[in-house]
Scaffold this motif. Structure first.
Motif, PDB file in Angstrom:
ATOM      1  N   TYR A 242       0.836  -1.200   0.000  1.00  0.00           N
ATOM      2  CA  TYR A 242       0.000   0.000   0.000  1.00  0.00           C
ATOM      3  C   TYR A 242       0.872   1.251   0.000  1.00  0.00           C
ATOM      4  N   ASN A 243       1.901   1.243   0.827  1.00  0.00           N
ATOM      5  CA  ASN A 243       2.799   2.393   0.915  1.00  0.00           C
ATOM      6  C   ASN A 243       3.494   2.648  -0.422  1.00  0.00           C
ATOM      7  N   PHE A 244       3.880   1.564  -1.087  1.00  0.00           N
ATOM      8  CA  PHE A 244       4.538   1.687  -2.387  1.00  0.00           C
ATOM      9  C   PHE A 244       3.574   2.263  -3.424  1.00  0.00           C
ATOM     10  N   LEU A 245       2.316   1.822  -3.367  1.00  0.00           N
ATOM     11  CA  LEU A 245       1.295   2.359  -4.281  1.00  0.00           C
ATOM     12  C   LEU A 245       1.133   3.863  -4.081  1.00  0.00           C
ATOM     13  N   LEU A 246       1.106   4.308  -2.816  1.00  0.00           N
ATOM     14  CA  LEU A 246       0.991   5.744  -2.532  1.00  0.00           C
ATOM     15  C   LEU A 246       2.180   6.508  -3.111  1.00  0.00           C
ATOM     16  N   LEU A 247       3.379   5.930  -2.955  1.00  0.00           N
ATOM     17  CA  LEU A 247       4.583   6.605  -3.450  1.00  0.00           C
ATOM     18  C   LEU A 247       4.561   6.711  -4.973  1.00  0.00           C
ATOM     19  N   GLN A 248       4.166   5.626  -5.646  1.00  0.00           N
ATOM     20  CA  GLN A 248       4.055   5.670  -7.109  1.00  0.00           C
ATOM     21  C   GLN A 248       3.044   6.741  -7.549  1.00  0.00           C
ATOM     22  N   THR A 249       1.917   6.788  -6.844  1.00  0.00           N
ATOM     23  CA  THR A 249       0.884   7.787  -7.154  1.00  0.00           C
ATOM     24  C   THR A 249       1.429   9.197  -6.958  1.00  0.00           C
ATOM     25  N   LYS A 250       2.215   9.364  -5.894  1.00  0.00           N
ATOM     26  CA  LYS A 250       2.791  10.680  -5.606  1.00  0.00           C
ATOM     27  C   LYS A 250       3.720  11.130  -6.735  1.00  0.00           C
ATOM     28  N   ILE A 251       4.564  10.213  -7.224  1.00  0.00           N
ATOM     29  CA  ILE A 251       5.481  10.550  -8.323  1.00  0.00           C
ATOM     30  C   ILE A 251       4.678  10.972  -9.556  1.00  0.00           C
ATOM     31  N   GLU A 252       3.654  10.181  -9.903  1.00  0.00           N
ATOM     32  CA  GLU A 252       2.823  10.493 -11.081  1.00  0.00           C
ATOM     33  C   GLU A 252       2.127  11.843 -10.934  1.00  0.00           C
ATOM     34  N   MET A 253       1.571  12.082  -9.734  1.00  0.00           N
ATOM     35  CA  MET A 253       0.799  13.310  -9.528  1.00  0.00           C
ATOM     36  C   MET A 253       1.686  14.542  -9.508  1.00  0.00           C
ATOM     37  N   LYS A 545      17.839  -0.518   3.680  1.00  0.00           N
ATOM     38  CA  LYS A 545      18.095  -0.172   2.276  1.00  0.00           C
ATOM     39  C   LYS A 545      16.867   0.504   1.662  1.00  0.00           C
ATOM     40  N   LYS A 546      15.701  -0.045   2.017  1.00  0.00           N
ATOM     41  CA  LYS A 546      14.438   0.517   1.519  1.00  0.00           C
ATOM     42  C   LYS A 546      14.292   1.976   1.951  1.00  0.00           C
ATOM     43  N   ARG A 547      14.591   2.245   3.210  1.00  0.00           N
ATOM     44  CA  ARG A 547      14.496   3.619   3.722  1.00  0.00           C
ATOM     45  C   ARG A 547      15.447   4.547   2.967  1.00  0.00           C
ATOM     46  N   SER A 548      16.660   4.043   2.674  1.00  0.00           N
ATOM     47  CA  SER A 548      17.643   4.849   1.948  1.00  0.00           C
ATOM     48  C   SER A 548      17.128   5.218   0.558  1.00  0.00           C
ATOM     49  N   VAL A 549      16.518   4.245  -0.135  1.00  0.00           N
ATOM     50  CA  VAL A 549      15.972   4.520  -1.478  1.00  0.00           C
ATOM     51  C   VAL A 549      14.799   5.492  -1.384  1.00  0.00           C
ATOM     52  N   GLU A 550      13.942   5.322  -0.381  1.00  0.00           N
ATOM     53  CA  GLU A 550      12.803   6.234  -0.202  1.00  0.00           C
ATOM     54  C   GLU A 550      13.284   7.666   0.017  1.00  0.00           C
ATOM     55  N   THR A 551      14.377   7.831   0.778  1.00  0.00           N
ATOM     56  CA  THR A 551      14.950   9.165   1.009  1.00  0.00           C
ATOM     57  C   THR A 551      15.441   9.769  -0.303  1.00  0.00           C
ATOM     58  N   LYS A 552      16.082   8.936  -1.149  1.00  0.00           N
ATOM     59  CA  LYS A 552      16.570   9.418  -2.457  1.00  0.00           C
ATOM     60  C   LYS A 552      15.396   9.840  -3.352  1.00  0.00           C
ATOM     61  N   ILE A 553      14.289   9.073  -3.278  1.00  0.00           N
ATOM     62  CA  ILE A 553      13.099   9.425  -4.076  1.00  0.00           C
ATOM     63  C   ILE A 553      12.543  10.768  -3.606  1.00  0.00           C
ATOM     64  N   GLU A 554      12.513  10.955  -2.289  1.00  0.00           N
ATOM     65  CA  GLU A 554      12.024  12.217  -1.730  1.00  0.00           C
ATOM     66  C   GLU A 554      12.856  13.396  -2.236  1.00  0.00           C
ATOM     67  N   LEU A 555      14.173  13.237  -2.261  1.00  0.00           N
ATOM     68  CA  LEU A 555      15.059  14.298  -2.760  1.00  0.00           C
ATOM     69  C   LEU A 555      14.851  14.522  -4.257  1.00  0.00           C
ATOM     70  N   ALA A 556      14.671  13.430  -5.006  1.00  0.00           N
ATOM     71  CA  ALA A 556      14.434  13.555  -6.451  1.00  0.00           C
ATOM     72  C   ALA A 556      13.150  14.334  -6.716  1.00  0.00           C
ATOM     73  N   LYS A 566      11.433   7.737 -10.890  1.00  0.00           N
ATOM     74  CA  LYS A 566      10.856   6.514 -11.463  1.00  0.00           C
ATOM     75  C   LYS A 566      11.859   5.364 -11.435  1.00  0.00           C
ATOM     76  N   VAL A 567      13.109   5.661 -11.772  1.00  0.00           N
ATOM     77  CA  VAL A 567      14.165   4.633 -11.738  1.00  0.00           C
ATOM     78  C   VAL A 567      14.342   4.109 -10.312  1.00  0.00           C
ATOM     79  N   LEU A 568      14.342   5.035  -9.349  1.00  0.00           N
ATOM     80  CA  LEU A 568      14.497   4.640  -7.943  1.00  0.00           C
ATOM     81  C   LEU A 568      13.292   3.840  -7.453  1.00  0.00           C
ATOM     82  N   SER A 569      12.087   4.162  -7.960  1.00  0.00           N
ATOM     83  CA  SER A 569      10.900   3.413  -7.536  1.00  0.00           C
ATOM     84  C   SER A 569      10.973   1.965  -8.007  1.00  0.00           C
ATOM     85  N   GLU A 570      11.613   1.728  -9.171  1.00  0.00           N
ATOM     86  CA  GLU A 570      11.824   0.350  -9.636  1.00  0.00           C
ATOM     87  C   GLU A 570      12.787  -0.383  -8.710  1.00  0.00           C
TER      88      GLU A 570
END
Length: 579
Positions: A242-253, A545-556, A566-570
């Motif tokens: 569910y959390n991943f779905l929210l993050l993907q939606t956030k990137i798209e929006m 590791k997951k938290r580290s990638v989530e932080t990078k997505i937030e900065l992106a 998008k690359v980081l979400s994969e």
């Protein structure tokens, strides 16, 4: 089993729900999440006792549904002079005694029919809680929760965490069709948290559990109900998905929003030119074109509105000090001893530097809070605090620090603020809007009270903070905000915590209570101990590791680099599959 359809409800000061709907069905273990103060506990109160509330919409519960309930604020009754076994078996023992009494009465009664009815009712009640298997079920539950050692202890001897688990076991023994728990994980140590996880996962039946504990969220649930900004969203599946779905939606929006921002800016220039032209020339065609452009602008503005489940406002928790000092020994504890009915801590020695961030850990009931309170009071010869150090304290008992009969406004006037505008500006960043500053603190949720405590602690500008379970009752967004605040704080922190994530993300080392003394432990050794005793090593390392990638997505996303996000979400998705 339970269905809510288009339910709306408001307090005098606040709208809580706007036509929310969800269903709970057989064997669903449902996590109920949402930011502090969004109305989760109130919705549970409505389910438990709908007659007390004037709400719009429908609430349907099977009339034969037996509900078990564990409260957020359970209090241990120190006067209860019975054993844990007797406490757990109270209803069973009572029914057995009633059946024996009825049988005795039937031996001498001339009118046996009413007694037969009573006898059958008692047998039915006994059967509903497991009948003759009750005692063996009780032993199985205690063994599963690693609590069998407590069976013959008096209830009054239990720690708060042990008592909370015993309450969970007691409710489960009654075989409810629907088991409701409001933050059952609060204040549980690592061992007891694992026990709670085992109890939840072993339960046959529907569960609805309010929790913000990231470990439980990832291990215990097959359905998510998310309440946010008066709206509710259902998700069948794991919290991590569910959390991943929210993050993907956030990137798209956000990508759509960035494109819309450019379009809106272009459209504003066109509207300005058309308006100037229409005013100067009075051309009808220019006016019609202007109206068309203005309608387009409205549609673009509407599309910019984010869904309530993606754009969740994280409180801006700040821990600041205006009294930074050069590195020195902020706190010395020499030959400290604490006891109540029995010795808790004996000849304890440690020191903390003025920039150290330290977690104080240990099993429930080992004296952590007692030590923290004694440091704050600073009345013991065994405790020495540097003269340049100012100390602030956050208590797990929120009424110790907050005057709950105060309004928020009164509380901050008492804390030294001089004007209403000053208070309004200060607490708005913590998520408290102007409408509720005249609200009594006692009416706030547990999470809101803790955030208010953090706001008050920060306003003190102290350079040493004593934090007793600061993440308790906080939603996951506030927990992450607090972790950032601790990381950026320039003073010393001594923090009692059982939250693995907060410890790993925030502190320099650990002070561990064991065998009535305290020993210093490096973060490497702490991780090793956690892996060996409590949590799966692979899971926790993947989580990091997951938290580290989530932080990078937030900065992106902050840098509007949507391709990188998008690359980081994969990459994040591949880590989630490992979990």
């Amino acid at each position: 089993m339970i269905k809510i359809d288009n339910l709306s409800y408001s307090f005098p000061q606040k709208d809580l729900y706007n036509k929310i709907s969800f269903t709970l069905e057989d064997d669903q273990h449902c996590a109920f999440i949402g930011t502090s103060g969004s109305g989760k506990s109130t919705l549970i109160d409505i389910i438990m006792d709908p007659e007390r509330y004037m709400f719009d919409g429908k609430l349907e519960i099977d009339p034969n549904c037996r509900i078990g309930y564990v409260s957020q604020f359970s209090q241990l009754d120190k006067t209860k002079e019975i054993t844990v076994f007797e406490y757990l078996g109270e209803d069973f023992i009572k029914l057995q005694n009633e059946i024996t009494s009825i049988c005795t009465e039937m031996e001498t009664s001339s009118d046996i029919d009413p007694l037969l009815i009573k006898y059958q009712q008692a047998l039915d009640s006994l059967d509903a809680i497991g009948g003759d298997d009750f005692e063996s079920n009780l032993i199985k539950k205690l063994t599963l929760a690693n609590l069998i050692k407590l069976k013959d202890l008096m209830v009054s001897e239990l720690s708060g965490g042990e008592f909370k688990l015993i309450q969970v076991v007691r409710e489960m023994l009654h075989s409810p069709d629907l088991m409701i728990m409001d933050e059952p994980d609060v204040f549980l140590d690592f061992e007891n948290l694992n026990s709670l996880k085992n109890l939840i996962n072993s339960h046959k039946g529907i569960m609805l559990i309010i929790t913000h504990n990231r470990y439980l969220l990832n291990h215990c649930f097959n359905k998510i109900i998310h309440l946010e900004n008066m709206e509710l969203q259902e998700f069948d599946g794991r919290y991590i998905d569910y959390n991943f779905l929210l993050l993907q939606t956030k990137i798209e929006m956000q990508e759509l929003s960035a494109a819309d921002d450019e379009e809106i800016e272009r459209n504003e220039h066109i509207i300005k030119k058309l308006r100037d032209r229409a005013e100067i020339t009075g051309e009808t065609s220019a006016g019609r074109y202007l109206k068309g452009r203005m309608k387009l602008q409205e549609r673009l503005e509407d599309r910019r509105i984010k869904t309530p489940f993606v754009e969740i406002k994280q409180p801006n928790i700040r821990l600041v000090t205006n009294n930074e000092i050069e590195e020195t020994i902020a706190l010395k504890v020499n030959d400290y001893t604490a006891s109540f009915d029995e010795m808790l801590l004996e000849n304890v020695n440690f020191e903390i530097k003025s920039t150290d961030k330290v977690a104080l850990i240990g099993s429930n009931g080992t004296g952590k809070t007692t030590l923290l309170r004694d440091i704050f009071k600073n009345t013991r010869d065994s405790i020495e605090i540097d003269s340049d150090i100012e100390v602030a304290y956050l208590s797990q008992l929120q009424g110790e620090i907050l005057n709950t009969s105060n309004t928020i406004l009164e509380e901050f006037f008492d804390a030294g603020f001089e004007t209403r505008d000053q208070i309004k500006s200060y607490i708005s960043s913590y998520g408290f809007n102007e409408e509720i500053i005249n609200q009594k603190i006692e009416s706030l949720s547990g999470g809101e009270k803790n955030i208010l405590q953090l706001a008050k602690v920060s306003a003190s500008n102290a350079n040493m903070l004593l934090l007793d379970e600061p993440t308790s009752h906080l939603d996951t967004y506030s927990q992450i905000a607090l972790e950032k605040a601790i990381e950026n704080y320039n003073g010393a922190i001594l923090m009692i915590s059982h939250d693995y994530y907060s410890i790993i993300n925030c502190v320099d080392y650990v002070l561990m209570i064991e065998n009535k003394t305290i020993r210093k432990m490096s973060m490497r050794k702490f991780r090793k101990m956690i892996y060996a005793k409590y949590f799966d090593k692979d899971y926790l390392e993947i989580e990091q590791k997951k938290r580290s990638v989530e932080t990078k997505i937030e900065l992106a996303l902050q840098n509007t680099d949507f391709e990188l996000a998008k690359v980081l979400s994969e990459e994040l998705e591949s880590l989630i599959k490992l979990l």
